[in-house]
Design an enzyme around this catalytic site. Sequence first.
Site, PDB file in Angstrom:
ATOM      1  N   PRO A   1       0.779  -1.234   0.000  1.00 47.31           N
ATOM      2  CA  PRO A   1       0.000   0.000   0.000  1.00 47.31           C
ATOM      3  C   PRO A   1       0.815   1.292   0.000  1.00 47.31           C
ATOM      4  CG  PRO A   1      -0.080  -1.047   2.157  1.00 47.31           C
ATOM      5  CD  PRO A   1       0.716  -1.955   1.283  1.00 47.31           C
TER       6      PRO A   1
ATOM      7  N   ASP B   1       2.314   1.567 -11.841  1.00 50.52           N
ATOM      8  CA  ASP B   1       1.047   2.285 -11.756  1.00 50.52           C
ATOM      9  C   ASP B   1       1.196   3.544 -10.917  1.00 50.52           C
ATOM     10  OD1 ASP B   1      -0.256   0.386 -13.142  1.00 50.52           O
ATOM     11  OD2 ASP B   1      -1.402  -0.414 -11.458  1.00 50.52           O
TER      12      ASP B   1
ATOM     13  N   LYS C   1      -0.761   6.643 -16.331  1.00 43.03           N
ATOM     14  CA  LYS C   1      -1.301   7.640 -17.268  1.00 43.03           C
ATOM     15  C   LYS C   1      -0.234   7.954 -18.298  1.00 43.03           C
ATOM     16  CE  LYS C   1      -4.687   9.865 -14.358  1.00 43.03           C
ATOM     17  NZ  LYS C   1      -4.360  10.161 -12.971  1.00 43.03           N
TER      18      LYS C   1
ATOM     19  N   GLY D   1       0.273  -1.356  -7.174  1.00 41.34           N
ATOM     20  CA  GLY D   1      -0.010  -1.074  -5.768  1.00 41.34           C
ATOM     21  C   GLY D   1      -0.745  -2.237  -5.119  1.00 41.34           C
ATOM     22  N   GLY D   2      -0.488  -2.444  -3.842  1.00 39.23           N
ATOM     23  CA  GLY D   2      -1.207  -3.487  -3.104  1.00 39.23           C
ATOM     24  C   GLY D   2      -0.894  -4.872  -3.615  1.00 39.23           C
ATOM     25  N   ASP D   3      -1.926  -5.645  -3.827  1.00 37.38           N
ATOM     26  CA  ASP D   3      -1.790  -7.000  -4.365  1.00 37.38           C
ATOM     27  C   ASP D   3      -2.269  -6.991  -5.817  1.00 37.38           C
ATOM     28  OD1 ASP D   3      -1.687 -10.119  -3.461  1.00 37.38           O
ATOM     29  OD2 ASP D   3      -3.202  -9.764  -5.010  1.00 37.38           O
TER      30      ASP D   3
ATOM     31  N   ILE E   1      -5.922  -8.235  -6.489  1.00 30.56           N
ATOM     32  CA  ILE E   1      -7.079  -7.648  -5.800  1.00 30.56           C
ATOM     33  C   ILE E   1      -7.337  -6.275  -6.411  1.00 30.56           C
ATOM     34  CG2 ILE E   1      -8.017  -6.844  -3.593  1.00 30.56           C
ATOM     35  CD1 ILE E   1      -6.549  -9.083  -2.233  1.00 30.56           C
TER      36      ILE E   1
ATOM     37  N   THR F   1      -2.345  -6.107   0.421  1.00 27.89           N
ATOM     38  CA  THR F   1      -3.421  -5.309  -0.163  1.00 27.89           C
ATOM     39  C   THR F   1      -3.772  -4.135   0.765  1.00 27.89           C
ATOM     40  OG1 THR F   1      -5.561  -5.448  -1.252  1.00 27.89           O
ATOM     41  CG2 THR F   1      -5.335  -6.648   0.817  1.00 27.89           C
ATOM     42  N   ALA F   2      -4.357  -3.094   0.161  1.00 21.92           N
ATOM     43  CA  ALA F   2      -4.671  -1.889   0.939  1.00 21.92           C
ATOM     44  C   ALA F   2      -5.465  -2.242   2.190  1.00 21.92           C
ATOM     45  CB  ALA F   2      -5.442  -0.900   0.067  1.00 21.92           C
TER      46      ALA F   2
ATOM     47  N   MET G   1     -11.770   2.258  -3.814  1.00 21.03           N
ATOM     48  CA  MET G   1     -12.273   3.224  -4.792  1.00 21.03           C
ATOM     49  C   MET G   1     -13.651   3.741  -4.379  1.00 21.03           C
ATOM     50  SD  MET G   1     -11.027   1.031  -8.098  1.00 21.03           S
ATOM     51  CE  MET G   1     -11.360  -0.535  -7.300  1.00 21.03           C
TER      52      MET G   1
ATOM     53  N   GLY H   1      -2.885   5.448   3.026  1.00 18.69           N
ATOM     54  CA  GLY H   1      -2.568   4.510   4.104  1.00 18.69           C
ATOM     55  C   GLY H   1      -1.139   4.012   4.059  1.00 18.69           C
TER      56      GLY H   1
HETATM   57  N1  SAH Z   1      -4.394  -3.757  -5.994  1.00 22.11           N
HETATM   58  C1  SAH Z   1      -4.624  -2.734  -4.991  1.00 22.11           C
HETATM   59  C2  SAH Z   1      -5.953  -2.019  -5.189  1.00 22.11           C
HETATM   60  C3  SAH Z   1      -6.070  -1.280  -6.489  1.00 22.11           C
HETATM   61  S1  SAH Z   1      -7.609  -0.414  -6.643  1.00 22.11           S
HETATM   62  C4  SAH Z   1      -4.546  -3.369  -3.604  1.00 22.11           C
HETATM   63  O1  SAH Z   1      -4.506  -4.590  -3.483  1.00 22.11           O
HETATM   64  O2  SAH Z   1      -4.506  -2.620  -2.630  1.00 22.11           O
HETATM   65  C5  SAH Z   1      -7.168   1.189  -6.071  1.00 22.11           C
HETATM   66  C6  SAH Z   1      -7.817   1.487  -4.733  1.00 22.11           C
HETATM   67  O3  SAH Z   1      -7.122   0.841  -3.688  1.00 22.11           O
HETATM   68  C7  SAH Z   1      -7.805   2.936  -4.347  1.00 22.11           C
HETATM   69  O4  SAH Z   1      -8.845   3.648  -4.970  1.00 22.11           O
HETATM   70  C8  SAH Z   1      -8.000   2.856  -2.848  1.00 22.11           C
HETATM   71  O5  SAH Z   1      -9.363   2.605  -2.533  1.00 22.11           O
HETATM   72  C9  SAH Z   1      -7.211   1.608  -2.502  1.00 22.11           C
HETATM   73  N2  SAH Z   1      -5.850   1.928  -2.040  1.00 22.11           N
HETATM   74  C10 SAH Z   1      -4.709   1.447  -2.533  1.00 22.11           C
HETATM   75  N3  SAH Z   1      -3.639   1.906  -1.838  1.00 22.11           N
HETATM   76  C11 SAH Z   1      -4.144   2.717  -0.881  1.00 22.11           C
HETATM   77  C12 SAH Z   1      -3.572   3.489   0.164  1.00 22.11           C
HETATM   78  N4  SAH Z   1      -2.245   3.541   0.357  1.00 22.11           N
HETATM   79  N5  SAH Z   1      -4.404   4.188   0.968  1.00 22.11           N
HETATM   80  C13 SAH Z   1      -5.727   4.147   0.800  1.00 22.11           C
HETATM   81  N6  SAH Z   1      -6.333   3.441  -0.165  1.00 22.11           N
HETATM   82  C14 SAH Z   1      -5.557   2.716  -0.988  1.00 22.11           C
END
Ligand code: SAH
Length: 265
Positions: A27, A50, A72, A103-105, A108, A133-134, A185, A214
Amino acid sequence: MRDEAMNPAIYGQAARAGTVYLVGAGPGDPALLTLRALRLLGEADAIVHDHLVSDPILELGRAEAERIYAGKERGNHTLRQEEINALLVRLAREGRRVLRLKGGDPFIFGRGGEEVEALADAGIAFEVVPGITAASGIAAYSGIPLTHRDYAHGCMLVAGHLKNGTTDLDWRALARPGQTVVVYMGLLGLPLLCDELIAHGLPADTPAAIVQHGTTPSHRTVVATLGTLVERVAQAKLTPPTLVIVGEVVKLQPKLAWFEGKTPI
Ligand code: SAH
């Protein structure tokens, strides 16, 4: 990274030419990267990332690696998914060691499934590396356990972005008591989300939180209720990315928060 640190039993095999590594970056806090992600960052020839991947993580990439921003393109248009897929295939065919960093996983809400499907169709070798994941990163750093024997026996992760002001979320399932709902989102559709959850049976005083950026130095949590969250968020002027967490577990945040306001080293 020192040579003796590259034990394959810990970091996996060295990155191979012509392979795409679809890697979750977590995250935001670089300390939440996996060891596998760290190794691949140090070995990749091309890093396709990304907008959610934080700068301190990109700085861990090999200095010589070509960095390609897929979030983008110039003119602020998002690269279409097919263009990203084609880019990954082309880079791999050129014999590069390609790091596709998300970002995240990656599996997901990350469209990682679509990307590896394209790679599989094109006969390109790939590996998928999970990330935090977030939901789990933010829950941990905010002091909101997603499950808790006293409050929630399950947790649902849903995407809250809405097409044309409508959504096909299963509100009845989301409004069940005894569970935690995490909305990715969710900022744009927040008023609708809160209204629908209340309309489908959750009390307006159900605890609800929204967290911006986060696990990063600008991590900020707003704790309210379903009835007051929209107003509180407007006052707080949060900026994306944000994550919404709804459920009784949010009550624990004031007691269990440990990270906010502490800039990581
Ligand atoms: N693959 C990512 C999610 C991608 S969708 C995962 O697993 O986390 C993008 C959404 O993830 C954002 O709109 C937000 O809702 C959330 N997100 C991702 N990183 C975040 C962060 N650091 N803080 C808050 N929300 C986050």
